[in-house]
Enzyme design. Structure first.
Site, PDB file in Angstrom:
ATOM      1  N   SER A 148       0.813  -1.208   0.000  1.00  0.00           N
ATOM      2  CA  SER A 148       0.000   0.000   0.000  1.00  0.00           C
ATOM      3  C   SER A 148       0.853   1.268   0.000  1.00  0.00           C
ATOM      4  O   SER A 148       1.622   1.502  -0.920  1.00  0.00           O
ATOM      5  CB  SER A 148      -0.977  -0.034   1.174  1.00  0.00           C
ATOM      6  OG  SER A 148      -1.947   0.973   1.059  1.00  0.00           O
ATOM      7  N   ASP A 302      -1.434   1.533  -4.166  1.00  0.00           N
ATOM      8  CA  ASP A 302      -2.341   0.421  -4.475  1.00  0.00           C
ATOM      9  C   ASP A 302      -3.779   0.894  -4.658  1.00  0.00           C
ATOM     10  O   ASP A 302      -4.684   0.083  -4.844  1.00  0.00           O
ATOM     11  CB  ASP A 302      -2.257  -0.683  -3.420  1.00  0.00           C
ATOM     12  CG  ASP A 302      -2.896  -0.293  -2.102  1.00  0.00           C
ATOM     13  OD1 ASP A 302      -2.767   0.887  -1.718  1.00  0.00           O
ATOM     14  OD2 ASP A 302      -3.509  -1.157  -1.448  1.00  0.00           O
TER      15      ASP A 302
END
Length: 550
Positions: A148, A302
């Site tokens: 992420s 992401d």
């Protein structure tokens, strides 16, 4: 020689460990060896397992991915019919080694007799799209290779059930408990079957996703679709797909931050990958100034987190997750008819939405910190209720229970740009819109502070317990001059609350590192007064716990 040194030697002499990893081991310092070669099993945090790409049982490498995948597949097998061949989606973001780790995960899945599905051409995939494909295409589960918004040298392992929701703690604890000791990961023998690996039709998936995403719009008109919007995908998975999606919606003036809108595993032009921090916006602001744009939107690598900033009186306002959550809830409840509407948020996110919900006959469901809890709550609540918004104080939200079970930058972009256009029709700014909400429901001040502390105990988690006990046993009746009306430790979430007459501060410790998080939610006063109150309370607790010595 201690146990860790023996493990280091084992890695250095093991035939399965390649030359590159062995060289990295030789360059590790003592603290890195302690962390990476610990014999404890890996920990699942609020969004999977994350760590730096490195050798060792706790580094993200082919051995740790194989080990974790084996445990995950065994867990999914245990909740399905015996001997049933399962279908798993495997995806990755734009980080280094994503392709290698994806191949490793597929090898484990097919070695265990199951089917692995990947995106064609090893394309990096946004987290919300991973959840969507699992949810809509009938997969048994999925593995997402992503870290992420973590630093560029990290990678991660995120796992889902058949609904596209992340596994909860009870499930990942079961996954880990059924795994052998970590030392076994070097000796895992695989017999992959390439015939069990299938590719998805990327274009078909994207087009179906866009059609579904369009349904999140509340008022689908073409007014002000020439609005200037600067976009940055921070060299992550959304760099092309977000611009394509916005054009699909009819936006004609999307200004691309070129240096940050291509797949770059080194993130050379994006030194910070978290849109919560202002320095992440510097390059995008230059584009905004050059093009006279007053809106910037940004997705993390992401594309689960989405952030929006607006220029007001020559100053940029960066909307927090609490603010976009409240804006979305208020707008949707004002402009759409719901059957049994509900909002999902965490215990540490703003309670402003409770007031908004009450006015419109909605209810608010609170969860532990982490979007995995929100996703699973939506699974339960969506059977008989209709979602307004799911959000947390960390930027990002979901506005539909028909698409996926993850924070979704594409959903957020579609709806928040719709709201921005609605504001333009009213000749107000998005910040004005938020201030109108506050004028109706009262001023709210939210603040999150992450404070590291210097742990002296061998097991810093024991020191955490001691700090919490110190706070509870202090029997405080006031803090920095403000009356304490409640002290409560939620044993399920390990969130400690100090309630005041006009709000609360909540404490939560990180599960993976010695950090104490302060969450403030204060109301009934001017913004300046509430901010001053929060700072006084924060200073009081820092001094009480001697955190300033961190």
């Amino acid at each position: 020689m201690d146990k860790l040194r023996l493990e280091v030697e084992r890695w250095l002499n093991h035939p399965n460990v390649n030359w590159e990893l062995k060289q990295q081991i030789k360059e590790l310092n003592e603290s890195e060896i302690q962390e990476l070669f610990s014999l404890e099993k890996p920990l699942f945090g609020t969004a999977g397992v994350r760590n730096k790409m490195a050798p060792g049982y706790h580094g993200m490498n082919v051995f740790s991915y194989a080990y974790l995948t084996q445990g995950y597949v065994k867990y999914i097998e245990s909740i399905n019919e015996p001997k049933r061949q399962l279908r798993f989606l495997v995806a990755r973001d734009t980080r280094k080694n994503g392709g290698l780790f994806l191949e490793t995960v597929c090898d484990v899945i097919t070695s265990m007799g199951h089917l692995a599905y990947v995106f064609d051409d090893n394309q990096p995939v946004s987290t919300p799209l991973v959840s969507h494909v699992i949810f809509k295409y009938g997969f048994s589960g999925g593995i997402n290779i992503t870290a992420s918004h973590n630093p560029k040298d990290d990678n991660g392992f995120k796992v889902y059930d058949h609904t596209g929701a992340q596994l909860l703690d009870t499930q990942t604890n079961q996954l880990l408990s059924d795994l052998p000791c970590v030392t076994s990961m070097l000796d895992l023998e695989l017999q992959p079957n390439p015939k069990f690996v299938h590719t998805l039709d990327n274009e078909k998936v994207y087009k179906n996703y866009f059609r579904e995403l369009k349904k999140v719009l509340v008022i689908n008109n073409n007014n002000f679709k020439d609005i200037k919007v600067v976009f940055s995908g921070l060299n992550g998975t959304s760099v092309c797909l977000m611009q394509r999606f916005l054009k699909y919606l009819g936006y004609s003036n999307i200004i691309s931050v070129e240096e940050q809108n291509w797949f770059d595993e080194n993130f050379e032009n994006a030194p910070n990958l978290n849109p919560e921090y202002k320095d992440t916006w510097i390059l995008a602001q230059k584009y905004a100034k050059k093009n006279n744009a007053k809106l910037i939107i940004m997705a993390d690598p992401d594309a689960d987190r989405f952030a929006i900033a607006e220029l007001n009186n020559n100053q940029w306002h960066y909307f927090s997750g609490n603010e976009t959550g409240a804006i979305t809830a208020y707008y949707k409840l004002n402009h759409k008819v719901f059957k049994s509407p509900y909002i999902v948020s965490t215990f540490v996110s703003t309670y402003l939405v409770n007031k908004i919900a009450k006015r419109y006959g909605a209810f608010v469901h609170r969860t532990n910190v982490g979007f995995k809890y929100i996703g699973q709550a939506i699974n339960e609540l969506s059977q008989t209720n209709e979602l307004v918004v799911g959000f947390e104080e960390a930027i990002g939200l979901i506005t539909s229970d028909k698409l996926n079970r993850e924070k979704d930058a594409y959903q957020a972009a579609a709806l928040l740009l719709e709201i921005a256009r609605h504001c333009k029709e009213q000749n107000i700014t998005l910040l004005d819109f938020y201030k109108r909400i506050l004028s109706e429901f009262g001023e709210y001040f939210n603040l999150t502070i992450s404070h590291p502390f210097k742990a002296t105990a061998t097991d810093w988690k024991e020191e955490i317990k001691a700090l919490f006990n110190q706070l509870i046993n202090a029997n405080l009746t006031e803090v920095a001059g403000f009356k304490v009306v409640k002290v409560h430790l939620d044993k399920q979430t390990n969130i400690l609350e100090f309630g005041f007459e006009n709000g609360w501060v909540k404490f939560r410790f990180s599960g993976t590192e010695p950090k104490l998080k302060f969450y403030f939610d204060l109301t009934n006063g001017t913004r300046e007064a509430l901010e001053k109150q929060a700072k006084k309370i924060y200073k009081f607790f820092v001094n009480l716990l001697k955190l300033n010595k961190a």
